[in-house]
Motif scaffolding. Sequence first.
Motif, PDB file in Angstrom:
ATOM      1  N   ALA A  89       0.926  -1.219  -0.019  1.00 14.15           N
ATOM      2  CA  ALA A  89       0.010   0.093   0.143  1.00 14.15           C
ATOM      3  C   ALA A  89       0.822   1.355  -0.053  1.00 14.15           C
ATOM      4  N   PHE A  90       1.893   1.422   0.841  1.00 11.44           N
ATOM      5  CA  PHE A  90       2.735   2.497   0.798  1.00 11.44           C
ATOM      6  C   PHE A  90       3.358   2.729  -0.631  1.00 11.44           C
ATOM      7  N   ARG A  91       3.924   1.535  -1.486  1.00  2.00           N
ATOM      8  CA  ARG A  91       4.549   1.502  -2.768  1.00  2.00           C
ATOM      9  C   ARG A  91       3.504   2.010  -3.497  1.00  2.00           C
ATOM     10  N   LEU A  92       2.200   1.662  -3.361  1.00  2.00           N
ATOM     11  CA  LEU A  92       1.045   2.151  -4.349  1.00  2.00           C
ATOM     12  C   LEU A  92       0.680   3.746  -4.080  1.00  2.00           C
ATOM     13  N   ALA A  93       0.789   3.881  -2.897  1.00  2.00           N
ATOM     14  CA  ALA A  93       0.897   5.588  -2.714  1.00  2.00           C
ATOM     15  C   ALA A  93       1.892   6.366  -3.150  1.00  2.00           C
ATOM     16  N   PHE A  94       3.332   5.765  -2.942  1.00  2.00           N
ATOM     17  CA  PHE A  94       4.329   6.442  -3.783  1.00  2.00           C
ATOM     18  C   PHE A  94       4.260   6.658  -5.331  1.00  2.00           C
ATOM     19  N   SER A  95       3.731   5.640  -5.870  1.00  2.00           N
ATOM     20  CA  SER A  95       3.958   5.375  -7.357  1.00  2.00           C
ATOM     21  C   SER A  95       2.760   6.261  -7.765  1.00  2.00           C
ATOM     22  N   THR A  96       1.726   6.385  -7.115  1.00  2.00           N
ATOM     23  CA  THR A  96       0.491   7.018  -7.671  1.00  2.00           C
ATOM     24  C   THR A  96       0.937   8.561  -7.506  1.00  2.00           C
ATOM     25  N   ILE A  97       1.517   9.084  -6.610  1.00  2.00           N
ATOM     26  CA  ILE A  97       2.251  10.224  -6.622  1.00  2.00           C
ATOM     27  C   ILE A  97       3.253  10.707  -7.594  1.00  2.00           C
ATOM     28  N   ASN A  98       4.095   9.889  -7.879  1.00  2.00           N
ATOM     29  CA  ASN A  98       4.996  10.028  -8.764  1.00  2.00           C
ATOM     30  C   ASN A  98       4.447  10.109 -10.266  1.00  2.00           C
ATOM     31  N   ASP A  99       3.575   9.093 -10.576  1.00  2.00           N
ATOM     32  CA  ASP A  99       2.987   8.846 -11.717  1.00  2.00           C
ATOM     33  C   ASP A  99       2.084  10.043 -11.991  1.00  2.00           C
ATOM     34  N   ALA A 100       0.957  10.324 -11.200  1.00  7.33           N
ATOM     35  CA  ALA A 100      -0.028  11.353 -11.572  1.00  7.33           C
ATOM     36  C   ALA A 100       0.904  12.878 -11.662  1.00  7.33           C
ATOM     37  N   LEU A 101       2.135  13.010 -10.919  1.00  3.37           N
ATOM     38  CA  LEU A 101       2.734  14.349 -11.423  1.00  3.37           C
ATOM     39  C   LEU A 101       3.674  14.197 -12.275  1.00  3.37           C
ATOM     40  N   GLY A 102       3.842  13.173 -13.063  1.00  2.00           N
ATOM     41  CA  GLY A 102       4.688  12.985 -14.294  1.00  2.00           C
ATOM     42  C   GLY A 102       5.794  12.688 -14.197  1.00  2.00           C
ATOM     43  N   ALA A 103       6.502  12.304 -13.148  1.00  2.00           N
ATOM     44  CA  ALA A 103       7.703  11.648 -12.960  1.00  2.00           C
ATOM     45  C   ALA A 103       8.144  10.552 -13.937  1.00  2.00           C
ATOM     46  N   ARG A 104       8.985  10.996 -14.821  1.00  2.00           N
ATOM     47  CA  ARG A 104       9.515   9.846 -15.950  1.00  2.00           C
ATOM     48  C   ARG A 104      10.732   9.275 -15.219  1.00  2.00           C
ATOM     49  N   PRO A 105      10.984   8.004 -15.723  1.00  2.00           N
ATOM     50  CA  PRO A 105      12.129   7.173 -15.418  1.00  2.00           C
ATOM     51  C   PRO A 105      13.327   7.938 -15.634  1.00  2.00           C
ATOM     52  N   ASP A 106      14.331   8.201 -14.808  1.00  2.00           N
ATOM     53  CA  ASP A 106      15.537   9.079 -15.069  1.00  2.00           C
ATOM     54  C   ASP A 106      16.314   8.181 -16.116  1.00  2.00           C
ATOM     55  N   PRO A 107      16.917   8.689 -17.181  1.00  2.00           N
ATOM     56  CA  PRO A 107      17.965   8.079 -17.973  1.00  2.00           C
ATOM     57  C   PRO A 107      19.120   7.301 -17.545  1.00  2.00           C
ATOM     58  N   GLN A 108      19.572   7.811 -16.469  1.00  2.00           N
ATOM     59  CA  GLN A 108      20.668   7.036 -15.617  1.00  2.00           C
ATOM     60  C   GLN A 108      20.121   5.818 -15.201  1.00  2.00           C
ATOM     61  N   LEU A 109      19.045   5.913 -14.324  1.00  2.00           N
ATOM     62  CA  LEU A 109      18.561   4.832 -14.200  1.00  2.00           C
ATOM     63  C   LEU A 109      18.113   3.558 -14.996  1.00  2.00           C
ATOM     64  N   ALA A 110      17.589   3.987 -16.147  1.00  2.00           N
ATOM     65  CA  ALA A 110      17.220   3.011 -17.387  1.00  2.00           C
ATOM     66  C   ALA A 110      18.596   2.663 -17.744  1.00  2.00           C
ATOM     67  N   GLU A 111      19.824   3.335 -17.997  1.00  2.00           N
ATOM     68  CA  GLU A 111      20.988   2.950 -18.344  1.00  2.00           C
ATOM     69  C   GLU A 111      21.795   2.075 -17.504  1.00  2.00           C
TER      70      GLU A 111
END
Length: 179
Positions: A141-163
Motif C-alpha cells: 500500500a505504501f508503494r502504491l501511494a508513492f507510485s501514484t504520486i510520482n505517476d500522477a505528477l509526471g515523474a519519468r524514469p531517469d535516463p541514468q536509472l534506465a542505463e
Amino acid sequence: MAAAYEGDVTSDGYVNNLTRVWCWRPEVLASFQALRAELLAGSGLSPREVAVMVAATAAARGDAYCALAWGSRLAELSDEATAASVLQGVDSDLPEREAALAGWSRQVVQDPNATTEAHVNRLRDAGLNDQEIFEATTWIAFRLAFSTINDALGARPDPQLAEKAPRLVREAVTYGRQV
C-alpha cells in the motif's frame, strides 16, 4: 529541497525526477521514507522478498519508474532473468514464499476488495505469519501511494536509472511513462 537534491547527487550522482516531484514538501517525503523504513526494521521479510513485492507491485500498477529501480534491485539480489520474470508476471521459478508474495502484491494492486481467505491462506501456507502478512500488505500500500504520486505528477524514469538497469529488466518494462 536543497538537502534532498544534495542527497540524490551524493548517492546517485544526479537529481532524481521523483525528487523533483516531491520537492514541494521534502519533509513529507522524508516522513514517508522514515515510516517505510520503520515498517521493515522489525520485519521478517527479507530484502529479496521486499524487492519481489515492489517489482510485482510496480509491474501490476504499470509504473515504469519503480519497475526499473526495483527490477534492478531484484536483479542484484537474484539475477536479471528472475527480475525480468517478476516484472512480466511470471513467478514459476521463484521459491514458494516469494511467489506467494508476488501474487499477493498483484492482487492488492488489481483489486484489494476481492481478496479472500484463500489468498491469505496461500501466504500462510508459504510460511508467512500474520504479522508478516500485515507488513507485506502495508508495504504494498505504501508503494502504491508513492507510485501514484510520482505517476500522477509526471515523474519519468531517469535516463541514468534506465542505463544502469540490466538489459532483461529494461526489456521487461514495456509500460508506464517513457524514460
